[in-house]
Scaffold this active site. Structure first.
Site, short mmCIF file in Angstrom:
data_model
loop_
_atom_site.label_atom_id
_atom_site.label_comp_id
_atom_site.label_asym_id
_atom_site.label_seq_id
_atom_site.Cartn_x
_atom_site.Cartn_y
_atom_site.Cartn_z
CB CYS A 174 -0.89 0.04 1.24
SG CYS A 174 -1.77 -1.47 1.62
CG HIS A 203 -2.08 4.99 -1.20
ND1 HIS A 203 -2.68 5.88 -2.05
CD2 HIS A 203 -2.64 3.78 -1.46
CE1 HIS A 203 -3.58 5.25 -2.78
NE2 HIS A 203 -3.57 3.97 -2.46
NE ARG A 240 -10.93 4.28 -3.70
CZ ARG A 240 -10.33 4.42 -4.87
NH1 ARG A 240 -9.99 3.34 -5.55
NH2 ARG A 240 -10.10 5.59 -5.37
CB CYS A 254 -6.42 -0.49 -2.92
SG CYS A 254 -6.37 1.10 -3.77
C1 HEC Z 1 -0.49 0.38 -7.71
C2 HEC Z 1 -0.73 1.45 -6.77
C3 HEC Z 1 -1.66 1.20 -5.59
C4 HEC Z 1 -1.49 0.32 -4.55
C5 HEC Z 1 -0.42 -0.74 -4.37
C6 HEC Z 1 -2.57 0.59 -3.61
N1 HEC Z 1 -3.36 1.60 -4.07
FE1 HEC Z 1 -4.85 2.51 -3.08
N2 HEC Z 1 -5.22 3.70 -4.72
C7 HEC Z 1 -4.48 3.70 -5.88
C8 HEC Z 1 -5.07 4.65 -6.83
C9 HEC Z 1 -4.54 4.96 -8.25
C10 HEC Z 1 -6.19 5.21 -6.18
C11 HEC Z 1 -7.13 6.28 -6.75
C12 HEC Z 1 -6.48 7.62 -6.71
C13 HEC Z 1 -6.14 8.02 -5.31
O1 HEC Z 1 -7.01 8.55 -4.60
O2 HEC Z 1 -5.02 7.74 -4.87
C14 HEC Z 1 -6.24 4.61 -4.84
C15 HEC Z 1 -7.15 4.96 -3.86
C16 HEC Z 1 -7.13 4.48 -2.55
C17 HEC Z 1 -7.98 4.96 -1.48
C18 HEC Z 1 -9.03 6.05 -1.61
C19 HEC Z 1 -8.44 7.40 -1.39
C20 HEC Z 1 -9.45 8.49 -1.27
O3 HEC Z 1 -9.06 9.64 -0.98
O4 HEC Z 1 -10.64 8.27 -1.41
C21 HEC Z 1 -7.67 4.26 -0.36
C22 HEC Z 1 -8.28 4.40 1.01
C23 HEC Z 1 -6.62 3.32 -0.72
N3 HEC Z 1 -6.31 3.50 -2.05
C24 HEC Z 1 -6.04 2.41 0.15
C25 HEC Z 1 -5.09 1.46 -0.24
C26 HEC Z 1 -4.62 0.40 0.63
C27 HEC Z 1 -5.06 0.17 2.05
C28 HEC Z 1 -3.72 -0.33 -0.10
C29 HEC Z 1 -3.01 -1.61 0.30
C30 HEC Z 1 -3.87 -2.72 0.65
C31 HEC Z 1 -3.61 0.31 -1.40
N4 HEC Z 1 -4.46 1.38 -1.45
C32 HEC Z 1 -2.76 -0.10 -2.41
C33 HEC Z 1 -3.35 2.98 -6.13
C34 HEC Z 1 -2.83 1.99 -5.29
#
Ligand code: HEC
Length: 303
Positions: A217, A221, A260, A264
């Site tokens: 994650c 992030h 969400r 992810c």
């Molecule tokens: C390959 C890259 C990638 C990984 C790895 C990833 N994410 Fe994301 N995530 C994104 C993208 C692109 C978005 C949509 C744009 C943004 O808000 O960042 C998102 C959105 C989110 C959001 C919503 C943000 C908002 O403001 O509404 C959350 C919460 C989130 N991710 C949690 C996680 C968690 C927990 C993990 C691990 C289990 C994870 N992400 C792993 C790319 C990733």
């Protein structure tokens, strides 16, 4: 070998010491402050800090990505620094697509169960979004708001709700709105050794590379915040839990933080953990602690 053993026991002694002192959130607080510092440094001057934004053009760094973004702004996710995304966001928010959901959530809050009682029995106050998840020291587990809502339903002889959307998202939208109106902030507590352990488990999971893509994650992030994946800028861990549930244009409806998280987790190339699992709850506990002190800002919209 011996040196290693000595080092390890010294570490154990130090951590036992801090835990005995009664301040179980010492480490978490250090982590949170380090994250705030890192994010504020990253956005202090993107044109100057180019190495944080390897895929952005000079022009983008100059015209699109805002300077001097502070922790409090980051509840808006990538719209805190992506000025083009922010314009679209502000346009949509002129007629927010989640308004009806707040009203429907309020109706659900007051609606009688078959036994004549209501959610008020379990949740006498409605401005509670920032108080979850909490660590239940009797049950020895993290309790999320979704879980507390379902526990309330079951205790009153009702069926559990889907934790990702529908009624669950509506009731949470109402709680979140009430919390925002009351000026409430994220206020996660770590008040026992077991709670500190649950936090550490969540943190470890957040930073662990997983799936065949070997992503964590944090890759996206923490280190990745500000980078672009196709057209989307990645949002920071800091502020991630302040504004849920969200109306996502992609979903066409309102969804919870659990929804969400599963999405992810799946994108990491893994069979996703269920939002109600110990794993997910501990990740949410860690994530929420990181947003401590930020204002509740939900429900909201996201692409
Ligand atoms: C390959 C890259 C990638 C990984 C790895 C990833 N994410 Fe994301 N995530 C994104 C993208 C692109 C978005 C949509 C744009 C943004 O808000 O960042 C998102 C959105 C989110 C959001 C919503 C943000 C908002 O403001 O509404 C959350 C919460 C989130 N991710 C949690 C996680 C968690 C927990 C993990 C691990 C289990 C994870 N992400 C792993 C790319 C990733």
């Amino acid at each position: 070998m011996l040196l290693k053993v000595v080092k390890i026991s010294a570490l154990v002694a130090i951590s036992a010491c801090t835990l005995n002192a009664g301040s179980f959130d010492t480490q978490a607080e250090k982590d949170r402050q380090a994250l705030v510092k890192y994010m504020e440094a990253k956005f202090s001057n993107p044109e100057k800090n180019k190495s944080f934004f390897p895929y952005s053009t000079e022009d983008e760094l100059k015209r699109v990505i805002k300077k001097g973004v502070k922790a409090a702004d980051l509840a808006k996710g990538s719209y805190a620094y992506d000025s083009i995304g922010r314009e679209q966001y502000d346009d949509i928010n002129e007629m927010p697509p989640y308004e009806d959901a707040i009203d429907e959530g309020e109706v659900l809050y007051g609606k009688k169960f078959a036994n004549g009682k209501t959610f008020k029995e379990c949740f006498p106050k409605t401005d509670i979004a920032g108080d979850y998840p909490y660590f239940d020291n009797k049950k020895k587990e993290v309790v999320t708001l979704t879980q507390a809502i379902n526990d309330c339903l079951v205790a009153n002889g009702e069926k559990k709700w889907n934790i990702k959307k529908g009624n669950m998202a509506k009731l949470e939208a109402y709680f979140s709105h009430q919390s925002k109106e009351a000026g409430k902030k994220v206020a996660i507590k770590i008040d026992s050794k077991e709670a500190a352990q649950a936090y550490e488990n969540g943190k470890k999971a957040y930073y662990t590379q997983r799936g065949y893509l070997k992503l964590s994650c944090a890759t996206c992030h923490v280190q990745g915040t500000g980078k672009r994946v196709r057209k989307e800028y990645m949002s920071p861990l800091l502020g991630h839990t302040t504004h849920f549930p969200v109306f996502r244009l992609k979903w066409g409806n309102l969804g919870t933080l659990e929804r969400r998280l599963e999405g992810c987790n799946k994108d990491e190339g893994e069979n996703p953990h269920k939002g109600s699992s110990k794993w997910a709850k501990e990740v949410l506990y860690f994530m929420s602690y990181m947003s401590n002190g930020l204002g509740i800002d939900g429900p909201d919209i996201r692409k």
